[in-house]
Scaffold this active site. Structure first.
Site, PDB file in Angstrom:
ATOM      1  N   TYR A 144     -16.437  51.176   3.703  1.00  0.00           N
ATOM      2  CA  TYR A 144     -15.725  51.020   4.858  1.00  0.00           C
ATOM      3  C   TYR A 144     -15.711  52.108   5.931  1.00  0.00           C
ATOM      4  O   TYR A 144     -16.186  51.922   7.034  1.00  0.00           O
ATOM      5  CB  TYR A 144     -14.320  50.548   4.422  1.00  0.00           C
ATOM      6  CG  TYR A 144     -13.327  50.397   5.500  1.00  0.00           C
ATOM      7  CD1 TYR A 144     -13.114  49.630   6.330  1.00  0.00           C
ATOM      8  CD2 TYR A 144     -12.193  51.621   5.609  1.00  0.00           C
ATOM      9  CE1 TYR A 144     -12.181  49.444   7.149  1.00  0.00           C
ATOM     10  CE2 TYR A 144     -11.339  51.639   6.690  1.00  0.00           C
ATOM     11  CZ  TYR A 144     -11.451  50.498   7.450  1.00  0.00           C
ATOM     12  OH  TYR A 144     -10.188  50.524   8.583  1.00  0.00           O
ATOM     13  N   LYS A 148     -17.248  52.329   9.770  1.00  0.00           N
ATOM     14  CA  LYS A 148     -16.265  52.597  10.804  1.00  0.00           C
ATOM     15  C   LYS A 148     -16.759  53.717  11.685  1.00  0.00           C
ATOM     16  O   LYS A 148     -16.543  53.473  12.873  1.00  0.00           O
ATOM     17  CB  LYS A 148     -14.595  52.894  10.354  1.00  0.00           C
ATOM     18  CG  LYS A 148     -14.118  51.589   9.751  1.00  0.00           C
ATOM     19  CD  LYS A 148     -13.700  50.429  10.705  1.00  0.00           C
ATOM     20  CE  LYS A 148     -12.625  50.902  11.421  1.00  0.00           C
ATOM     21  NZ  LYS A 148     -12.267  49.417  12.133  1.00  0.00           N
TER      22      LYS A 148
HETATM   23  N1  LIG Z   1      -4.499  48.388   8.266  1.00  0.00           N
HETATM   24  C1  LIG Z   1      -4.772  49.826   8.324  1.00  0.00           C
HETATM   25  O1  LIG Z   1      -3.844  50.641   7.750  1.00  0.00           O
HETATM   26  C2  LIG Z   1      -5.693  50.319   9.050  1.00  0.00           C
HETATM   27  C3  LIG Z   1      -6.586  49.489   9.941  1.00  0.00           C
HETATM   28  N2  LIG Z   1      -7.507  50.072  10.848  1.00  0.00           N
HETATM   29  C4  LIG Z   1      -8.499  48.940  11.524  1.00  0.00           C
HETATM   30  O2  LIG Z   1      -7.699  48.024  12.065  1.00  0.00           O
HETATM   31  C5  LIG Z   1      -8.319  46.743  12.336  1.00  0.00           C
HETATM   32  C6  LIG Z   1      -7.417  45.661  11.859  1.00  0.00           C
HETATM   33  O3  LIG Z   1      -7.081  45.945  10.463  1.00  0.00           O
HETATM   34  P1  LIG Z   1      -5.832  44.814   9.883  1.00  0.00           P
HETATM   35  O4  LIG Z   1      -5.379  44.060  10.802  1.00  0.00           O
HETATM   36  O5  LIG Z   1      -5.213  46.073   8.854  1.00  0.00           O
HETATM   37  O6  LIG Z   1      -6.948  43.877   8.962  1.00  0.00           O
HETATM   38  P2  LIG Z   1      -7.070  42.426   8.828  1.00  0.00           P
HETATM   39  O7  LIG Z   1      -7.807  42.225   7.390  1.00  0.00           O
HETATM   40  O8  LIG Z   1      -5.536  41.841   8.718  1.00  0.00           O
HETATM   41  O9  LIG Z   1      -7.544  41.845   9.859  1.00  0.00           O
HETATM   42  C7  LIG Z   1      -8.868  41.864  10.140  1.00  0.00           C
HETATM   43  C8  LIG Z   1      -9.350  40.328  11.017  1.00  0.00           C
HETATM   44  O10 LIG Z   1     -10.943  40.387  11.373  1.00  0.00           O
HETATM   45  C9  LIG Z   1     -11.374  39.002  10.789  1.00  0.00           C
HETATM   46  N3  LIG Z   1     -12.883  39.258  10.596  1.00  0.00           N
HETATM   47  C10 LIG Z   1     -13.473  39.938   9.384  1.00  0.00           C
HETATM   48  N4  LIG Z   1     -14.820  39.763   9.587  1.00  0.00           N
HETATM   49  C11 LIG Z   1     -14.772  39.046  10.622  1.00  0.00           C
HETATM   50  C12 LIG Z   1     -16.012  38.415  11.249  1.00  0.00           C
HETATM   51  N5  LIG Z   1     -17.343  38.515  10.848  1.00  0.00           N
HETATM   52  N6  LIG Z   1     -16.142  37.649  12.269  1.00  0.00           N
HETATM   53  C13 LIG Z   1     -14.822  37.302  12.857  1.00  0.00           C
HETATM   54  N7  LIG Z   1     -13.750  37.884  12.391  1.00  0.00           N
HETATM   55  C14 LIG Z   1     -13.669  38.785  11.227  1.00  0.00           C
HETATM   56  C15 LIG Z   1     -10.687  38.830   9.668  1.00  0.00           C
HETATM   57  O11 LIG Z   1     -10.604  37.208   9.410  1.00  0.00           O
HETATM   58  C16 LIG Z   1      -9.240  39.444   9.695  1.00  0.00           C
HETATM   59  O12 LIG Z   1      -8.287  38.217  10.409  1.00  0.00           O
HETATM   60  C17 LIG Z   1      -9.724  46.832  11.452  1.00  0.00           C
HETATM   61  O13 LIG Z   1     -10.727  47.240  12.532  1.00  0.00           O
HETATM   62  C18 LIG Z   1      -9.336  48.122  10.392  1.00  0.00           C
HETATM   63  O14 LIG Z   1     -10.493  48.787  10.264  1.00  0.00           O
HETATM   64  C19 LIG Z   1      -7.676  51.199  11.072  1.00  0.00           C
HETATM   65  C20 LIG Z   1      -6.897  51.911  10.481  1.00  0.00           C
HETATM   66  C21 LIG Z   1      -5.632  51.634   9.614  1.00  0.00           C
END
Ligand SMILES: NC(=O)C1=CN([C@@H]2O[C@H](COP(=O)(O)OP(=O)(O)OC[C@H]3O[C@@H](n4cnc5c(N)ncnc54)[C@H](O)[C@@H]3O)[C@@H](O)[C@H]2O)C=CC1
Ligand SMILES: CC(C)=CCC[C@@H](C)[C@H]1CC[C@H]2C3=C(CC[C@]12C)[C@@]1(C)CCC(=O)C[C@@H]1CC3
Length: 345
Positions: A144, A148
């Site tokens: 991951y 990133k």
């Molecule tokens: N949750 C955390 O603590 C942290 C998250 N991030 C970043 O923040 C962003 C959002 O994370 P979250 O909301 O926690 O994750 P999440 O898993 O809730 O949301 C990610 C979304 O991306 C969509 N997705 C995945 N693959 C896809 C594809 N091939 N095409 C279209 N949509 C796709 C999923 O369906 C989901 O709705 C990510 O980029 C993550 O790397 C960064 C630092 C910390």
């Protein structure tokens, strides 16, 4: 020569808008008068003022239809870190991000805001008040993080002030809040299985946990500050609560708030890390015969037992960022939002 109609600056798209952070971002954008297109592989809700486009971000044609008349794109889609699937991360975070960039350029999008992660500089050892000029991790802790890093490099390199395509990356850390499918549910699951009795290490390690509304605020400030003459073009920004907290105090507050006991007994960090490494090796060897997901992974142990907090001075200076919800208030709102996870519920 045909004149291109300039897309409305209040029309934006959120790729990954069905996810935890994405949905909070969409809600705030709607509040602020934006009209929003969500692009995601799934649709998880409906909201007035929001159009949904279901598709895979690796498919440029599907993306192009969601980006029609859009001037600003937020890219916050990623497979969940827990999936640990190298090919999936490479396909979505690297190849898919290349496709997103190309689709934005083809559609005449002017601004792209990427949700990166502060973990791009984390190698499993202490980071104290880390600034954005720290080098990317040479040995990232998992696929991951590895992808990133590549994703962030691609987006920042694509910034071209001459051509009018502007990019910026937001690096949040430890996002938490209502509807988060990871942190609180994983913790409660572990508590219900009796696995939350132990503190890994001496329990004094400081970590950033960032309330989701602060992360949203950082993204919107970055989008609104992004102009061809602004110093933020092509740069990454840490967005945190600016209140580093002891990892185990944060976990205990959430657990106690939901009616579970706080962890009390200490285990040496090296011992737990060694066990997690052995378990990981065992699951890797046994992978063809059985699937087993241990709660203790080396990555989780590293996150739970080391310092990792980051300076957000650059965001304060360039974006005028200041957290809008304190850690105490964020924890309170989060605990109240999970009645179904309370002990005995
Ligand atoms: N949750 C955390 O603590 C942290 C998250 N991030 C970043 O923040 C962003 C959002 O994370 P979250 O909301 O926690 O994750 P999440 O898993 O809730 O949301 C990610 C979304 O991306 C969509 N997705 C995945 N693959 C896809 C594809 N091939 N095409 C279209 N949509 C796709 C999923 O369906 C989901 O709705 C990510 O980029 C993550 O790397 C960064 C630092 C910390
Ligand atoms: C600061 C940061 C990046 C937090 C987000 C990640 C979390 C989703 C996990 C990171 C470490 C995880 C962890 C556990 C639960 C989920 C995390 C907080 C445990 C407390 C689960 C139960 C155990 O056996 C110990 C784990 C330690 C690490």
């Amino acid at each position: 020569m045909a004149t291109r109609i300039r897309p409305s600056s209040k029309r934006c798209a959120v790729i990954g808008g069905s996810g935890f952070l994405g949905r909070h971002l969409v809600e705030k954008l709607v509040d602020r008068g934006y009209s929003v297109s969500v692009f995601d592989i799934r649709q998880s809700y409906e909201l007035p003022g929001v159009s949904f486009h279901q598709g895979d971000l690796c498919d440029k044609q599907a993306l192009l239809s969601a980006l029609e008349d859009v001037s600003l794109v937020f890219h916050c889609a990623s497979p969940a870190p827990a999936s640990d699937d190298r090919l999936l991360f490479e396909r979505v975070n690297i190849k898919g991000t290349q496709t997103v960039i190309q689709a934005c350029i083809d559609a005449g999008v002017q601004k792209l805001v990427l949700t990166s992660s502060a973990s791009v500089v984390f190698e499993g050892t202490d980071v104290k008040n880390g600034k954005e000029d720290l080098p990317y991790a040479k040995r990232p802790i998992d696929y991951y993080t590895q992808t990133k890093i590549e994703q962030e490099k691609l987006v920042l390199k694509a910034c071209d002030q001459q051509k009018g395509f502007l990019t910026v990356a937001i690096r949040p850390h430890g996002i938490f809040g209502p509807r988060d499918p990871q942190l609180v549910p994983t913790l409660v699951d572990a508590a219900r299985q009796g696995k939350m009795k132990f503190i890994i290490g001496d329990g004094t390690n400081l970590v950033d946990f960032t309330y989701v509304e602060n992360v949203v605020h950082g993204h919107i400030l970055a989008a609104e500050c992004l102009r061809a003459d602004s110093p933020i073009c092509g740069k990454p920004y840490h967005i945190t609560n600016d209140e580093p907290v002891r990892f185990w105090d944060f976990m205990s507050e959430i657990l106690v708030g939901l009616g579970y006991a706080a962890p009390r007994f200490h285990l040496p960090y090296g011992l737990v890390y060694g066990i997690a490494l052995l378990l990981w090796l065992l699951t890797w060897i046994l992978r063809p015969f059985m699937s087993f997901k241990p709660t203790f992974t080396p990555m989780r142990v590293a996150l739970a037992g080391t310092y990792h907090y980051y300076s957000c001075e650059r965001a304060k200076e360039h974006l005028g960022y200041k957290p809008v919800v304190s850690l105490k208030e964020g924890i309170k709102r989060t605990v109240e939002s999970y009645p179904q996870l309370r002990r005995g519920a």
